[in-house]
Write a protein that holds these residues in place. Structure first.
Motif, PDB file in Angstrom:
ATOM      1  N   ASP A 122      54.518  30.448 -30.978  1.00  0.00           N
ATOM      2  CA  ASP A 122      55.087  29.706 -30.165  1.00  0.00           C
ATOM      3  C   ASP A 122      53.139  29.479 -28.564  1.00  0.00           C
ATOM      4  N   LEU A 123      52.347  28.718 -29.233  1.00  0.00           N
ATOM      5  CA  LEU A 123      51.044  29.048 -28.755  1.00  0.00           C
ATOM      6  C   LEU A 123      50.604  26.888 -28.156  1.00  0.00           C
ATOM      7  N   ASN A 124      50.621  26.607 -29.643  1.00  0.00           N
ATOM      8  CA  ASN A 124      50.320  25.776 -29.297  1.00  0.00           C
ATOM      9  C   ASN A 124      51.081  24.550 -30.547  1.00  0.00           C
ATOM     10  N   PRO A 125      52.113  24.903 -30.483  1.00  0.00           N
ATOM     11  CA  PRO A 125      52.479  23.864 -31.713  1.00  0.00           C
ATOM     12  C   PRO A 125      52.763  22.838 -32.232  1.00  0.00           C
ATOM     13  N   TYR A 126      52.352  22.038 -32.968  1.00  0.00           N
ATOM     14  CA  TYR A 126      51.673  20.195 -33.536  1.00  0.00           C
ATOM     15  C   TYR A 126      54.347  20.207 -33.653  1.00  0.00           C
TER      16      TYR A 126
END
Length: 276
Positions: free
Chosen positions: A244-248
């Motif tokens: 939930d932060l920086n998913p590719y």
């Protein structure tokens, strides 16, 4: 921001991060090219975000790499954003990877369908028997610090700073991608040894019920999330990670219609987030 002005977004990405099997730069160049149709954008490295965020309507954190590599700078960014009231997308209230790996322990205790996880020697008996166990730092990411050990080596390692899970001989990994609470697409890796060689996956109703439970649990009103799961030997899905932060996003695997739909959903989400 005036009614006539276009929203100004600071888009945080590490274009040079050497991700295994992924090209962050390609994905973010392509996505920002599309977002510019509706937003004024500036790109910056995660180490510069705290200094540059002033004057933007929101900061969008995308492929910024594991925060373990710049933990102090990320902590300063969060503190400054929270103290100044800067809008950050995804919102900083995420309870999953954004906050570390404690959620895997919490979800295990709550009976959610996750790979069973403990962190202390006195709880090792709660894990099912396995040939090997995965041991990884609570603050790890991208398999940094991951090792596989036999049961006789676990007790000295289980000191509360690591997560311990049985190694699951799964048939494949599958990821479900969401914008806000809306499912967008799913991709899977048919070869367990090639995590990032992905193909489109058609989820069942049961699959979406599984993934949706974790989206509801995290309760982010706006944002992009990826639910990573594995198909266990018994056929059930087990959560591997809730990013939930920086998913590719693996947007290059989608066809044109799929990418168009995702971009449209993201634009709607950002406009709703800014208007909230």
């Amino acid at each position: 921001m005036s009614a006539a002005a276009r929203p100004r977004l600071l888009y945080v990405t590490d274009l040079a991060y050497p991700a295994r099997g992924r090209r962050y730069c390609d994905e973010d160049i392509a996505l920002t090219a599309r977002l510019r149709a509706e937003f004024d954008l500036a790109l910056c490295h995660p180490l510069d975000a705290a200094r540059l965020m002033e004057g933007f309507d929101a900061v969008v954190v995308r492929n910024s790499g594991p925060v373990l590599a710049y933990a102090d700078a990320y902590r300063a960014f969060r503190e400054r954003a929270l103290s100044s009231g800067t809008r950050v997308y995804n919102p900083l209230t995420g309870k999953a990877d954004m906050a570390g790996k404690q959620y895997l322990l919490d979800l295990t205790d709550a009976g959610y369908p996750v790979i069973p996880t403990v962190d202390r020697a006195e709880d090792l008996h709660r894990l099912p028997a396995a040939d090997r166990y995965a041991v990884k730092p609570k603050l790890g990411a991208d398999s940094i610090g991951l090792e596989f050990v036999t049961a006789d080596r676990l007790a000295p390692l289980a000191d509360g700073t690591v997560l311990i899970q049985p190694r699951v001989e799964f048939s494949y990994e599958v990821s479900f991608y969401y914008v806000d609470h809306d499912f967008q697409y799913a991709l899977y890796a048919p070869d367990p040894d090639r995590r990032w060689q992905l193909r489109p996956y058609e989820p069942t109703v049961g699959d979406l019920e599984f993934a949706g439970r974790f989206i509801e649990w995290n309760d982010l009103g706006h944002g992009i999330q990826r639910v990573d799961a594995c198909r266990a030997p018994g056929g059930e899905l087990l959560l591997v990670e809730l990013e939930d932060l920086n998913p590719y996003l693996s947007l290059d695997v989608l066809d044109d219609a799929g990418r168009d739909a995702f971009v449209a959903a993201t634009c709607r989400s950002l406009h709703g987030f800014l208007a909230a």
